[in-house]
Motif scaffolding. Structure first.
Motif, PDB file in Angstrom:
ATOM      1  N   GLY A 170       0.806  -1.222   0.000  1.00  0.00           N
ATOM      2  CA  GLY A 170       0.000   0.000   0.000  1.00  0.00           C
ATOM      3  C   GLY A 170       0.831   1.259   0.000  1.00  0.00           C
ATOM      4  N   SER A 171       1.957   1.245   0.721  1.00  0.00           N
ATOM      5  CA  SER A 171       2.818   2.428   0.759  1.00  0.00           C
ATOM      6  C   SER A 171       3.418   2.718  -0.617  1.00  0.00           C
ATOM      7  CB  SER A 171       3.940   2.228   1.784  1.00  0.00           C
ATOM      8  OG  SER A 171       3.420   2.146   3.090  1.00  0.00           O
ATOM      9  N   ILE A 172       3.839   1.665  -1.312  1.00  0.00           N
ATOM     10  CA  ILE A 172       4.404   1.847  -2.652  1.00  0.00           C
ATOM     11  C   ILE A 172       3.337   2.354  -3.617  1.00  0.00           C
ATOM     12  CG2 ILE A 172       5.456   0.647  -4.615  1.00  0.00           C
ATOM     13  CD1 ILE A 172       6.783  -1.235  -2.607  1.00  0.00           C
ATOM     14  N   LEU A 173       2.151   1.749  -3.566  1.00  0.00           N
ATOM     15  CA  LEU A 173       1.051   2.204  -4.426  1.00  0.00           C
ATOM     16  C   LEU A 173       0.670   3.647  -4.112  1.00  0.00           C
ATOM     17  CD1 LEU A 173      -1.377  -0.886  -4.429  1.00  0.00           C
ATOM     18  CD2 LEU A 173       0.435  -0.323  -6.044  1.00  0.00           C
ATOM     19  N   GLY A 174       0.621   3.979  -2.820  1.00  0.00           N
ATOM     20  CA  GLY A 174       0.239   5.328  -2.425  1.00  0.00           C
ATOM     21  C   GLY A 174       1.217   6.371  -2.913  1.00  0.00           C
ATOM     22  N   ASP A 175       2.521   6.083  -2.807  1.00  0.00           N
ATOM     23  CA  ASP A 175       3.532   7.046  -3.250  1.00  0.00           C
ATOM     24  C   ASP A 175       3.511   7.236  -4.764  1.00  0.00           C
ATOM     25  OD1 ASP A 175       4.591   7.660  -0.717  1.00  0.00           O
ATOM     26  OD2 ASP A 175       5.823   5.863  -0.731  1.00  0.00           O
ATOM     27  N   LEU A 176       3.431   6.130  -5.500  1.00  0.00           N
ATOM     28  CA  LEU A 176       3.529   6.202  -6.957  1.00  0.00           C
ATOM     29  C   LEU A 176       2.253   6.696  -7.620  1.00  0.00           C
ATOM     30  CD1 LEU A 176       5.432   2.865  -7.768  1.00  0.00           C
ATOM     31  CD2 LEU A 176       6.358   5.191  -7.715  1.00  0.00           C
ATOM     32  N   LEU A 177       1.104   6.383  -7.041  1.00  0.00           N
ATOM     33  CA  LEU A 177      -0.158   6.714  -7.688  1.00  0.00           C
ATOM     34  C   LEU A 177      -0.919   7.839  -6.996  1.00  0.00           C
ATOM     35  CD1 LEU A 177      -1.435   3.082  -8.429  1.00  0.00           C
ATOM     36  CD2 LEU A 177      -0.233   4.635  -9.980  1.00  0.00           C
ATOM     37  N   LEU A 178      -1.066   7.746  -5.662  1.00  0.00           N
ATOM     38  CA  LEU A 178      -1.882   8.728  -4.953  1.00  0.00           C
ATOM     39  C   LEU A 178      -1.128  10.033  -4.728  1.00  0.00           C
ATOM     40  CD1 LEU A 178      -4.558   9.348  -3.635  1.00  0.00           C
ATOM     41  CD2 LEU A 178      -3.726   8.289  -1.531  1.00  0.00           C
ATOM     42  N   VAL A 179       0.076   9.961  -4.145  1.00  0.00           N
ATOM     43  CA  VAL A 179       0.849  11.186  -3.883  1.00  0.00           C
ATOM     44  C   VAL A 179       1.185  11.896  -5.185  1.00  0.00           C
ATOM     45  CG1 VAL A 179       3.014  12.106  -2.978  1.00  0.00           C
ATOM     46  CG2 VAL A 179       1.813  10.307  -1.727  1.00  0.00           C
ATOM     47  N   LEU A 180       1.770  11.154  -6.134  1.00  0.00           N
ATOM     48  CA  LEU A 180       2.148  11.764  -7.407  1.00  0.00           C
ATOM     49  C   LEU A 180       0.921  12.214  -8.189  1.00  0.00           C
ATOM     50  CD1 LEU A 180       4.760  12.378  -8.916  1.00  0.00           C
ATOM     51  CD2 LEU A 180       4.543  10.184 -10.094  1.00  0.00           C
ATOM     52  N   GLY A 181      -0.156  11.427  -8.115  1.00  0.00           N
ATOM     53  CA  GLY A 181      -1.379  11.788  -8.829  1.00  0.00           C
ATOM     54  C   GLY A 181      -2.011  13.065  -8.295  1.00  0.00           C
ATOM     55  N   LEU A 182      -2.116  13.174  -6.965  1.00  0.00           N
ATOM     56  CA  LEU A 182      -2.676  14.394  -6.372  1.00  0.00           C
ATOM     57  C   LEU A 182      -1.838  15.614  -6.724  1.00  0.00           C
ATOM     58  CD1 LEU A 182      -3.661  13.101  -2.798  1.00  0.00           C
ATOM     59  CD2 LEU A 182      -5.232  13.916  -4.570  1.00  0.00           C
ATOM     60  N   ALA A 183      -0.521  15.452  -6.653  1.00  0.00           N
ATOM     61  CA  ALA A 183       0.378  16.572  -6.944  1.00  0.00           C
ATOM     62  C   ALA A 183       0.247  17.021  -8.397  1.00  0.00           C
ATOM     63  CB  ALA A 183       1.814  16.170  -6.635  1.00  0.00           C
ATOM     64  N   MET A 184       0.276  16.071  -9.327  1.00  0.00           N
ATOM     65  CA  MET A 184       0.174  16.430 -10.749  1.00  0.00           C
ATOM     66  C   MET A 184      -1.196  17.012 -11.072  1.00  0.00           C
ATOM     67  SD  MET A 184       2.147  13.395 -12.824  1.00  0.00           S
ATOM     68  CE  MET A 184       3.954  13.269 -12.780  1.00  0.00           C
ATOM     69  N   PHE A 185      -2.242  16.500 -10.427  1.00  0.00           N
ATOM     70  CA  PHE A 185      -3.588  16.989 -10.703  1.00  0.00           C
ATOM     71  C   PHE A 185      -3.760  18.428 -10.225  1.00  0.00           C
ATOM     72  CE2 PHE A 185      -8.083  17.568  -9.555  1.00  0.00           C
ATOM     73  CZ  PHE A 185      -8.676  17.283 -10.784  1.00  0.00           C
ATOM     74  N   TRP A 186      -3.441  18.694  -8.943  1.00  0.00           N
ATOM     75  CA  TRP A 186      -3.639  20.034  -8.408  1.00  0.00           C
ATOM     76  C   TRP A 186      -2.640  21.022  -9.003  1.00  0.00           C
ATOM     77  CZ3 TRP A 186      -7.986  21.276  -6.347  1.00  0.00           C
ATOM     78  CH2 TRP A 186      -8.735  20.309  -5.680  1.00  0.00           C
ATOM     79  N   GLY A 187      -1.405  20.576  -9.226  1.00  0.00           N
ATOM     80  CA  GLY A 187      -0.445  21.451  -9.891  1.00  0.00           C
ATOM     81  C   GLY A 187      -0.869  21.768 -11.306  1.00  0.00           C
ATOM     82  N   GLY A 188      -1.458  20.766 -11.992  1.00  0.00           N
ATOM     83  CA  GLY A 188      -1.913  20.982 -13.358  1.00  0.00           C
ATOM     84  C   GLY A 188      -3.123  21.880 -13.470  1.00  0.00           C
ATOM     85  N   LEU A 189      -3.924  21.960 -12.409  1.00  0.00           N
ATOM     86  CA  LEU A 189      -5.056  22.896 -12.422  1.00  0.00           C
ATOM     87  C   LEU A 189      -4.581  24.342 -12.343  1.00  0.00           C
ATOM     88  CD1 LEU A 189      -7.649  21.122 -10.082  1.00  0.00           C
ATOM     89  CD2 LEU A 189      -7.633  21.195 -12.582  1.00  0.00           C
ATOM     90  N   LYS A 190      -3.435  24.549 -11.692  1.00  0.00           N
ATOM     91  CA  LYS A 190      -2.905  25.904 -11.532  1.00  0.00           C
ATOM     92  C   LYS A 190      -1.993  26.298 -12.686  1.00  0.00           C
ATOM     93  CE  LYS A 190      -0.689  28.901  -8.103  1.00  0.00           C
ATOM     94  NZ  LYS A 190      -0.107  28.971  -6.728  1.00  0.00           N
ATOM     95  N   PHE A 191      -1.232  25.323 -13.203  1.00  0.00           N
ATOM     96  CA  PHE A 191      -0.308  25.593 -14.301  1.00  0.00           C
ATOM     97  C   PHE A 191      -0.651  24.672 -15.469  1.00  0.00           C
ATOM     98  CE2 PHE A 191       1.900  26.366 -10.295  1.00  0.00           C
ATOM     99  CZ  PHE A 191       2.328  27.676 -10.458  1.00  0.00           C
ATOM    100  N   LYS A 192      -0.646  25.210 -16.680  1.00  0.00           N
ATOM    101  CA  LYS A 192      -1.058  24.435 -17.848  1.00  0.00           C
ATOM    102  C   LYS A 192      -0.202  23.188 -18.026  1.00  0.00           C
ATOM    103  CE  LYS A 192      -2.234  25.043 -22.735  1.00  0.00           C
ATOM    104  NZ  LYS A 192      -3.674  24.833 -22.522  1.00  0.00           N
ATOM    105  N   GLU A 193       1.095  23.333 -17.863  1.00  0.00           N
ATOM    106  CA  GLU A 193       2.012  22.204 -17.941  1.00  0.00           C
ATOM    107  C   GLU A 193       3.208  22.470 -17.040  1.00  0.00           C
ATOM    108  OE1 GLU A 193       2.938  19.389 -21.544  1.00  0.00           O
ATOM    109  OE2 GLU A 193       4.310  21.094 -21.655  1.00  0.00           O
ATOM    110  N   GLN A 194       3.658  21.434 -16.351  1.00  0.00           N
ATOM    111  CA  GLN A 194       4.793  21.563 -15.440  1.00  0.00           C
ATOM    112  C   GLN A 194       5.920  20.643 -15.885  1.00  0.00           C
ATOM    113  OE1 GLN A 194       2.147  20.861 -11.863  1.00  0.00           O
ATOM    114  NE2 GLN A 194       3.310  22.604 -11.059  1.00  0.00           N
ATOM    115  N   GLU A 195       7.148  21.092 -15.661  1.00  0.00           N
ATOM    116  CA  GLU A 195       8.310  20.315 -16.063  1.00  0.00           C
ATOM    117  C   GLU A 195       9.127  19.913 -14.835  1.00  0.00           C
ATOM    118  OE1 GLU A 195      10.626  22.454 -18.896  1.00  0.00           O
ATOM    119  OE2 GLU A 195       9.003  22.610 -20.371  1.00  0.00           O
TER     120      GLU A 195
END
Length: 357
Positions: free
Chosen positions: A96-121
């Motif tokens: 669960g920790s591996i799944l959470g880091d790779l999918l949930l943490v990264l997913g939340l970050a990319m989603f909310w960051g992507g709502l504020k910025f069109k594309e992030q590098e």
């Protein structure tokens, strides 16, 4: 005061509530809920103390502190559960920790960051290093499962010995990754800090204060984890939850709340380099350090802890690594990438809920 610290203050009230609920016998469900909530602010302050000490003590010591305490809450909960003989839940919590880091943490970050910025590098180096390293970790974790499912006769002693050897190799590899990222190739990991260093933090009084916060938070997590784990079986059985679902979904959600808040906050500040480093680095820490430590400590405790995971857990980890790598290797992200990662996590979570194991 940042948002992460602000939301932690009212939650601290659940610490005395959880202790009272246990002492006055208010019921397992009340202890379960109050101790679970109490762990959240303690995890936040443990994470904050680690960050502040990392800023004060410099990149080398700071990087080592983050490496050792980055998943301290999850490790403490797992150790308490292991001591109480909940081996299957502990194994599932690693997945669960591996799944959470790779999918949930990264997913939340990319989603909310992507709502504020069109594309992030972000720099590709962290992804390029973590991808083959995680592949090795999954191979080592999957080997006992593969041996068992491809053999007609399974010797428990052989599986235990294989797990111990694999754990030792993974810990050596983790040490090599630290040497690579903190010493020989540290220039490749210049991904920035969460906040600008405060000159006052280098004063011994401030360092002592944050060391105190780190120690108190760690002890608090240990106490609350003992309360939580003590009732987790009875409560989850009442609601018909399997040990597999409890370990894969519930425990990591509880243990890494500080990581979720930090990753999203950093992403909305357009620092995806650090966000990706946090998510991938944390998953590597679990696979290369936390899992081996739990195997070795389990043997020392006399608990049958090994790397013989449920085959579906291995498949889920492979899926998570594949999806995360496919999305991250481009060095760019947007809100849709985050949504895809979150969708993968949700689908796997539902599958674990209905899995009969």
């Amino acid at each position: 005061m940042n948002f992460k610290k602000y939301i932690s203050f009212p939650l601290l009230l659940f610490i005395p509530l959880s202790v009272a609920a246990d002492a006055l016998h208010w019921g397992d469900l009340v202890v379960f809920i109050t101790s679970a909530i109490a762990i959240a602010p303690l995890a936040i302050w443990l994470s904050t103390a680690t960050e502040e000490l990392a800023l004060a003590l410099g990149p080398a010591v700071g990087g080592l502190l983050n490496a050792l305490f980055g998943n301290a809450t999850e490790l403490i909960i797992a150790l308490v559960a292991l001591r109480q003989g909940l081996v299957e839940i502990v194994k599932a919590s690693i997945t669960g920790s591996i799944l959470g880091d790779l999918l949930l943490v990264l997913g939340l970050a990319m989603f909310w960051g992507g709502l504020k910025f069109k594309e992030q590098e972000f720099q590709k180096i962290v992804v390029r290093v973590s991808a083959p390293t995680m592949a090795l970790a999954v191979t080592a974790i999957a080997l006992p499962t593969i041996v068992i499912n491809t053999s007609q006769v399974v010797d428990p002693v052989a599986i235990t010995n294989l797990s111990i050897i694999a754990a030792a190799v993974l810990m050596i590899v983790y040490g090599l990754t630290l040497l690579f990222s903190l010493k020989t190739h540290s220039y490749l990991y210049d991904v920035g800090m969460i906040s600008q260093p405060n000159p006052n933090l280098v004063k011994p009084t401030h360092i002592g204060m944050w060391v105190g916060v780190l120690v108190v938070s760690t002890l608090g997590v240990a106490i609350e984890s003992d309360l939580f784990v003590g009732v987790v079986e009875s409560v989850t059985n009442t609601f018909g939850l399997t040990p597999l679902f409890t370990g894969v979904i519930l425990l990591p959600l509880l243990g890494d709340i500080a990581g979720y808040v930090t990753a999203v906050r950093v992403a909305t500040q357009n620092n995806m380099d650090l966000t990706v480093s946090i998510a991938l680095g944390s998953s590597l820490l679990v696979a290369l350090f936390v899992a081996p430590v739990l195997v070795l400590v389990g043997q020392w405790m006399g608990q049958p802890m090994d790397l013989n995971f449920n085959p579906f857990e291995v498949i889920a980890i492979v899926i998570a690594i594949t999806v995360a790598n496919l999305i991250s290797l481009s060095g760019r992200s947007n809100w849709l990438d985050g949504a895809l990662l979150l969708a993968t996590y949700i689908v796997l979570g539902v599958a674990f809920y209905y899995h009969p194991a």
